[in-house]
Enzyme design. Structure first.
Site, PDB file in Angstrom:
ATOM      1  N   ARG A   1      20.081  12.562  10.934  1.00 52.07           N
ATOM      2  CA  ARG A   1      18.730  12.729  10.355  1.00 52.07           C
ATOM      3  C   ARG A   1      18.855  13.102   8.884  1.00 52.07           C
ATOM      4  O   ARG A   1      18.101  12.629   8.043  1.00 52.07           O
ATOM      5  CB  ARG A   1      17.918  13.785  11.119  1.00 52.07           C
ATOM      6  CG  ARG A   1      16.630  14.157  10.394  1.00 52.07           C
ATOM      7  CD  ARG A   1      15.566  14.862  11.232  1.00 52.07           C
ATOM      8  NE  ARG A   1      16.081  15.762  12.229  1.00 52.07           N
ATOM      9  CZ  ARG A   1      16.631  16.966  11.979  1.00 52.07           C
ATOM     10  NH1 ARG A   1      16.720  17.409  10.730  1.00 52.07           N
ATOM     11  NH2 ARG A   1      17.086  17.714  12.953  1.00 52.07           N
TER      12      ARG A   1
ATOM     13  N   TYR B   1      -4.396  -1.106   1.647  1.00 53.13           N
ATOM     14  CA  TYR B   1      -3.914  -1.361   2.999  1.00 53.13           C
ATOM     15  C   TYR B   1      -4.683  -0.457   3.976  1.00 53.13           C
ATOM     16  O   TYR B   1      -4.829   0.753   3.724  1.00 53.13           O
ATOM     17  CB  TYR B   1      -2.417  -1.068   3.045  1.00 53.13           C
ATOM     18  CG  TYR B   1      -1.828  -1.207   4.419  1.00 53.13           C
ATOM     19  CD1 TYR B   1      -1.771  -2.442   5.052  1.00 53.13           C
ATOM     20  CD2 TYR B   1      -1.345  -0.099   5.105  1.00 53.13           C
ATOM     21  CE1 TYR B   1      -1.253  -2.567   6.319  1.00 53.13           C
ATOM     22  CE2 TYR B   1      -0.811  -0.220   6.371  1.00 53.13           C
ATOM     23  CZ  TYR B   1      -0.772  -1.458   6.972  1.00 53.13           C
ATOM     24  OH  TYR B   1      -0.259  -1.576   8.231  1.00 53.13           O
TER      25      TYR B   1
ATOM     26  N   ASP C   1       2.058   1.526  -4.767  1.00 48.36           N
ATOM     27  CA  ASP C   1       2.535   0.794  -3.593  1.00 48.36           C
ATOM     28  C   ASP C   1       2.942  -0.602  -4.077  1.00 48.36           C
ATOM     29  O   ASP C   1       2.093  -1.409  -4.454  1.00 48.36           O
ATOM     30  CB  ASP C   1       1.422   0.736  -2.538  1.00 48.36           C
ATOM     31  CG  ASP C   1       1.867   0.052  -1.242  1.00 48.36           C
ATOM     32  OD1 ASP C   1       2.792  -0.797  -1.297  1.00 48.36           O
ATOM     33  OD2 ASP C   1       1.279   0.348  -0.192  1.00 48.36           O
TER      34      ASP C   1
ATOM     35  N   LYS D   1       7.958  -5.709   4.986  1.00 46.63           N
ATOM     36  CA  LYS D   1       7.395  -6.916   4.401  1.00 46.63           C
ATOM     37  C   LYS D   1       8.474  -7.683   3.623  1.00 46.63           C
ATOM     38  O   LYS D   1       9.438  -8.123   4.210  1.00 46.63           O
ATOM     39  CB  LYS D   1       6.171  -6.550   3.564  1.00 46.63           C
ATOM     40  CG  LYS D   1       5.232  -5.526   4.244  1.00 46.63           C
ATOM     41  CD  LYS D   1       4.579  -6.032   5.512  1.00 46.63           C
ATOM     42  CE  LYS D   1       3.865  -4.947   6.315  1.00 46.63           C
ATOM     43  NZ  LYS D   1       2.872  -4.141   5.590  1.00 46.63           N
TER      44      LYS D   1
HETATM   45  C1  LIG Z   1       2.284  -2.831   5.746  1.00 48.43           C
HETATM   46  C2  LIG Z   1       1.893  -2.059   4.557  1.00 48.43           C
HETATM   47  C3  LIG Z   1       2.009  -0.663   4.533  1.00 48.43           C
HETATM   48  C4  LIG Z   1       2.457   0.148   5.742  1.00 48.43           C
HETATM   49  O1  LIG Z   1       3.780  -0.113   6.087  1.00 48.43           O
HETATM   50  P1  LIG Z   1       4.366  -0.052   7.603  1.00 48.43           P
HETATM   51  O2  LIG Z   1       5.775  -0.455   7.424  1.00 48.43           O
HETATM   52  O3  LIG Z   1       3.546  -1.023   8.415  1.00 48.43           O
HETATM   53  O4  LIG Z   1       4.173   1.338   8.081  1.00 48.43           O
HETATM   54  C5  LIG Z   1       1.683  -0.002   3.375  1.00 48.43           C
HETATM   55  N1  LIG Z   1       1.237  -0.669   2.282  1.00 48.43           N
HETATM   56  C6  LIG Z   1       1.096  -2.012   2.278  1.00 48.43           C
HETATM   57  C7  LIG Z   1       0.610  -2.698   1.051  1.00 48.43           C
HETATM   58  C8  LIG Z   1       1.407  -2.751   3.415  1.00 48.43           C
HETATM   59  O5  LIG Z   1       1.243  -4.081   3.393  1.00 48.43           O
END
Ligand SMILES: *Cc1c(COP(=O)(O)O)cnc(C)c1O
Length: 385
Positions: free
Chosen positions: A54, A107, A179, A204
C-alpha cells in the site's frame, strides 16, 4: 525525479521514464511485482525502501516516475481509479468551511463527488463557466481553496484557457486543478501552463485499451507531492501492480495513438458537419468552435472526443446510438476501439436537473484508431443515410 528526462522528447520519455531494466534479471520491462510485503534485512532494514505494497510497490513506482516525467512534474501518484485520485486530492487540499469553484461542464462522477460526498463534510462548491475567466473570478469567495477545470470538457468539449486561469488562481492565492483526461499529457501540459495539480482517469487514453481502471495525480510542488503521498498511503486507494503495469504498457504508444485519434476525429467531424441530420458538431479542432484559438495555442492536436447534436431530439439521438455497429455502445472513452453513447441517459445521468445538465439530443463519440473510412461508413448508416 523528472529532471533527467527534461532534455528528451515526449515519445522517448513515454517509453523510458521509470522503465529501467530490472536490477535482478535485466528484464527490459518492469516486472509485475504481485506482492504485498517484503523481507527485511533485520528490523527496519528495507531493500530499496519497500516494506508494504500500500505504501509502495516497485511496479507502481515505475508508473509514478513515468507519470511525473510525462507531465513535467516532480511527483506522480497512481490510484485505483480516477475518482480515487480526485477523492485523495480533495481530502488533502480541503477541510470543513472550504470552497471550490467547479466547471459548469464536468465529468458526471466528479460532480457527484462534490455534490453528494465532500459536501457532507462541509466543503462547499459553486459552478462557473471556466471558459470565461471573469465568471471564475466572480465565483471566488474568501473561503475558496481551489479552482477545478476540465479542458476539453466532458461531454461538451468546452475549452478553458489554462494559462489565464492560472493567473486568476495565483492572484487569489488558490490552487488550480486541471483534469487532463481528454487531452492526455501528449496533447496538453497543464503544469507548464501554470496549473498546480493534474488529474487523470488513466482508465481512458493513458491505459488506452479499455482493459484497466486507474487514476493519477501529478504535481510540480514537492511539498504538496509529499502531502498527497501521505494521504495516498493513509487512505489506501492505490493502483495494484497489474493495473500499474497495464497503464505503463499503454503509455508507450500514447503519442502514436493520440495522433491517430486526432486524425480520425477530424475526418469524423468533417463528415458530421456536412450531414443533414446533425445540427451541431462540438470539437475544438473546428474553426467555428468558440475555444478553437485557445485550444490551438495550448494543445498539440485536438484529440479523439467528438460530440454532436441530432435533429429530432432525444429519441433521434438515442436511435443513432442504438444503430451504430462498429462504434460500440458503451460508457468510457479513450480506448483503441470507437465508442458511442448518449450522455443524458448514460455517463451524465447524475447531472440531470443540475446546472451541468447536458442537451437531450447530444451524442458523444470516442473516436478510436480503426480505419477512418470504416468509422465514417458506420456513422452514416447509423444516421440513416
Ligand atoms: C472517467 C473520468 C473520470 C473518472 O475516472 P475513473 O477512472 O472512471 O474513476 C474523471 N474525469 C474524466 C474527465 C473522466 O472522463
Amino acid at each position: 525525479m523528472s529532471d533527467s528526462y527534461s532534455r528528451q522528447n515526449f515519445e522517448t520519455v513515454a517509453i523510458h521514464a521509470g522503465n529501467t531494466a530490472d536490477p535482478l534479471t535485466g528484464a527490459v520491462v518492469p516486472p509485475i511485482y504481485q506482492v504485498s510485503t517484503y523481507k527485511q534485512d533485520g528490523v527496519g532494514g528495507l531493500r530499496g525502501g519497500y516494506e508494504y505494497s500500500r505504501s509502495a510497490n516497485p511496479t507502481r513506482t515505475a508508473l509514478e516516475e513515468n507519470l511525473a516525467a510525462l507531465e513535467g512534474g516532480r511527483r506522480g501518484l497512481a490510484f485505483a481509479s480516477g475518482l480515487a485520485a480526485e477523492d485523495c486530492l480533495l481530502r488533502t487540499l480541503l477541510g470543513p468551511g472550504d470552497h471550490v469553484v467547479i466547471p459548469n461542464d464536468a465529468y458526471g462522477g466528479t460532480f457527484r463527488l462534490f455534490d453528494k460526498v465532500v459536501s457532507r463534510w462541509g466543503v462547499d462548491w459553486s459552478v462557473a463557466d471556466t471558459s470565461d475567466p471573469a465568471s471564475v473570478r466572480a465565483a471566488l469567495t474568501d473561503r475558496t481553496k481551489a479552482i477545478w477545470v476540465e479542458t476539453p470538457s466532458n461531454p461538451l468539449l468546452g475549452i478553458t484557457d489554462i494559462a489565464a486561469l492560472a493567473q486568476v488562481a495565483r492572484e487569489a492565492g488558490v490552487r488550480l486543478v486541471v483534469d487532463n483526461t481528454f487531452a492526455s499529457p501528449y496533447l496538453q501540459q497543464p503544469l507548464a501552463l501554470g496549473a498546480d495539480v493534474v488529474v487523470h482517469s488513466m482508465t481512458k487514453y493513458m491505459g488506452g485499451h479499455s482493459d484497466v481502471v486507474g487514476g493519477a495525480l501529478v504535481v510540480s510542488d514537492a511539498a504538496l507531492g509529499e502531502e498527497l503521498a501521505y494521504h495516498q498511503n493513509a487512505m489506501g486507494a492505490v493502483a495494484g501492480p497489474f493495473d500499474a503495469w497495464l497503464v505503463l504498457r499503454g503509455i508507450k504508444t500514447l503519442a502514436v495513438r493520440m495522433d491517430r485519434h486526432s486524425e480520425n476525429a477530424t475526418r469524423v467531424t468533417e463528415m458530421l458537419s456536412r450531414h443533414a441530420r446533425v445540427t451541431h458538431v462540438l470539437y475544438p479542432g473546428l474553426p467555428e468552435h468558440p475555444g478553437h484559438e485557445i485550444a490551438a495555442k495550448q494543445m498539440k492536436a485536438f484529440g479523439g472526443m467528438v460530440s454532436f447534436r441530432v435533429a429530432g431530439g432525444e429519441e433521434a439521438a438515442v436511435e443513432v446510438c442504438n444503430r451504430a455497429k462498429l462504434f460500440t455502445l458503451g460508457e468510457s472513452l479513450g480506448g483503441v476501439e470507437s465508442l458511442i453513447e448518449h450522455p443524458g441517459r448514460m455517463t451524465h445521468a447524475s447531472v440531470a436537473g443540475s446546472a451541468l445538465e447536458v442537451p437531450a439530443d447530444l451524442v458523444r463519440l470516442s473516436v478510436g484508431i480503426e480505419s477512418a473510412d470504416d468509422l465514417l461508413a458506420d456513422l452514416q448508416q447509423a444516421l440513416g443515410s
